[in-house]
Design an enzyme around this catalytic site. Structure first.
Site, mmCIF file in Angstrom:
data_model
loop_
_atom_site.group_PDB
_atom_site.id
_atom_site.type_symbol
_atom_site.label_atom_id
_atom_site.label_comp_id
_atom_site.label_asym_id
_atom_site.label_seq_id
_atom_site.Cartn_x
_atom_site.Cartn_y
_atom_site.Cartn_z
ATOM 1 N N GLU A 73 0.711 -1.448 0.170
ATOM 2 C CA GLU A 73 -0.228 0.128 0.307
ATOM 3 C C GLU A 73 0.929 1.301 -0.206
ATOM 4 O O GLU A 73 1.133 2.166 0.697
ATOM 5 C CB GLU A 73 -1.164 0.109 1.158
ATOM 6 C CG GLU A 73 -1.940 1.347 1.035
ATOM 7 C CD GLU A 73 -2.933 1.443 2.215
ATOM 8 O OE1 GLU A 73 -3.255 2.910 2.255
ATOM 9 O OE2 GLU A 73 -3.413 0.439 2.802
ATOM 10 N N HIS A 109 2.049 4.575 -2.417
ATOM 11 C CA HIS A 109 0.852 5.847 -2.872
ATOM 12 C C HIS A 109 1.725 6.481 -3.546
ATOM 13 O O HIS A 109 3.259 7.006 -3.300
ATOM 14 C CB HIS A 109 -0.044 6.804 -2.228
ATOM 15 C CG HIS A 109 -1.019 5.386 -1.369
ATOM 16 N ND1 HIS A 109 -1.947 4.919 -1.893
ATOM 17 C CD2 HIS A 109 -0.699 5.804 0.674
ATOM 18 C CE1 HIS A 109 -2.156 4.365 -0.650
ATOM 19 N NE2 HIS A 109 -1.840 4.481 0.272
ATOM 20 N N PHE A 156 -1.542 18.631 7.176
ATOM 21 C CA PHE A 156 -0.625 18.131 8.051
ATOM 22 C C PHE A 156 0.148 19.882 7.828
ATOM 23 O O PHE A 156 0.669 19.606 7.417
ATOM 24 C CB PHE A 156 0.123 17.091 6.562
ATOM 25 C CG PHE A 156 -0.914 15.978 6.517
ATOM 26 C CD1 PHE A 156 -0.684 14.741 7.056
ATOM 27 C CD2 PHE A 156 -1.402 15.929 5.605
ATOM 28 C CE1 PHE A 156 -1.325 13.397 6.587
ATOM 29 C CE2 PHE A 156 -1.940 14.666 5.003
ATOM 30 C CZ PHE A 156 -2.445 13.418 5.498
ATOM 31 N N HIS A 185 -8.893 1.095 -0.802
ATOM 32 C CA HIS A 185 -8.737 1.560 0.549
ATOM 33 C C HIS A 185 -9.474 3.096 1.165
ATOM 34 O O HIS A 185 -10.582 2.805 -0.039
ATOM 35 C CB HIS A 185 -7.123 2.047 -0.570
ATOM 36 C CG HIS A 185 -6.274 3.605 -0.149
ATOM 37 N ND1 HIS A 185 -6.987 4.826 0.096
ATOM 38 C CD2 HIS A 185 -5.297 3.021 0.684
ATOM 39 C CE1 HIS A 185 -6.023 5.268 0.606
ATOM 40 N NE2 HIS A 185 -5.397 4.314 1.182
ATOM 41 N N ASP A 198 2.199 2.281 3.868
ATOM 42 C CA ASP A 198 1.047 3.359 3.718
ATOM 43 C C ASP A 198 2.025 4.635 3.295
ATOM 44 O O ASP A 198 2.164 5.879 3.549
ATOM 45 C CB ASP A 198 0.184 3.795 4.353
ATOM 46 C CG ASP A 198 -1.003 4.395 4.420
ATOM 47 O OD1 ASP A 198 -0.520 5.191 3.512
ATOM 48 O OD2 ASP A 198 -1.667 4.619 4.788
#
Length: 319
Positions: free
Chosen positions: A13, A15, A28, A169, A290
């Site tokens: 997973e 990205h 963030f 997801h 991730d």
């Protein structure tokens, strides 16, 4: 129980993004994370590959960042974006096919188009399956299409015929379903809302009878099961007492053990891993980071020192 760095790990997973589809990163708020995330999402061959080398990750399967194609209301635009994202990923993977592989982005606004694109990605581009960013929006930003709905049966037949996994997801619920989060933005997205949305979608799929019709389909969910393993006993216990017309022929546990795999993405904690192993078995759990929303160092420093046997570590980390 050793703490040596495990080499040859495989991550599922991870990205990437296109410059024109980068999501807003303002939430963030820790200094450096927002802009740094944007840079890391675009890059495959610089920082990402160096960290894989440093932390013993041999192969990382890349997928188009959430909500991606699933959030594009116009069907034709969704089809074009999926094709573009998949073509670009295939080009990047081809540069280092020894280190990278791809999961397809799919325009599930049209199940037949999604099947066609999945077939192309697997047969022509060599992808290893698909990653779908939750429910699909179609025609309006406030629409929700889950894949247990009858219109998607032909798509699941296609997934089974191609024999490759589908990674479900998370994405955030649509605005009209966010009332319970109002005034509490710290619970939106990955801390809580992602897991609740994905768990519900997964349980809808398990309960719908899809895996009775297409028993070979393999679903993957991240974050050590989106809280489902923790509540699996109670879920089946209460459904047995009040099935309410459940279409599925088996228990949720039986489907979890035959049709679902978990990854460790973004859930780097021994007690959670031990619980998932108890409920699911090591052979249904796979290592993931991730990236770049989680750091490779956090994922690997935890996993390499995790209090599990070396046999289980090899099983989860690689084989």
């Amino acid at each position: 129980m050793g703490a040596e760095k495990m080499q040859g790990k495989i991550a599922l997973e991870e990205h990437f993004s296109l410059p024109e589809t980068q999501n807003e990163m303002s939430r963030f708020s820790i200094p450096g994370t927002g802009e740094d995330l944007k840079k890391r999402l675009i890059d495959l061959h610089d920082v990402r590959l160096k960290e894989m080398d440093e932390f013993g990750i041999e192969l990382a399967i890349q997928s188009f960042n959430a909500p991606g194609v699933q959030a594009v209301a116009d069907t034709q635009a969704a089809m074009e974006l999926a094709e573009r994202a998949n073509d670009i990923l295939a080009e990047e993977v081809a540069k280092r096919s020894d280190r990278f592989a791809g999961f397809a982005a799919l325009p599930l606004q049209d199940p037949d188009a999604a099947c066609k694109e999945l077939t192309r990605c697997i047969k022509d581009l060599g992808f290893k399956g698909s990653l779908i960013n939750g429910f699909t929006t179609r025609e309006s930003a406030e629409t929700v299409h889950y894949y247990d709905q009858p219109e998607y049966r032909s798509f699941w037949a296609c997934v089974q015929d191609l024999g490759m996994p589908l990674y479900l997801h998370p994405r955030n619920p649509i605005a009209s379903r966010m009332q319970s989060y109002k005034g509490h933005p710290w619970l939106e997205n990955s801390p809580w809302a992602f897991a609740m949305e994905t768990a519900l979608h997964t349980l809808r799929l398990l309960g719908s009878g899809i895996f009775d019709e297409y028993p070979l389909v393999q679903l993957v969910i991240g974050h050590l099961g989106e809280r489902i393993p923790y509540d699996l006993w109670r879920l089946d216990h209460r459904i047995r007492k009040s099935p309410q017309g459940l279409p599925a022929k088996k228990s949720m546990r039986e489907y979890m053990l035959s049709n679902v795999h978990l990854t460790t993405s973004g859930n780097f904690y021994d007690p959670t891993l031990h619980l998932a192993m108890t409920e699911m078995g090591a052979d249904r759990i796979m290592f993931s980071v991730d990236y770049p929303f989680e750091t490779t160092s956090d994922a690997v420093s935890w996993f390499d020192k995790s209090q599990i046997s070396e046999v289980d570590k090899l099983q989860i980390g690689r084989t």
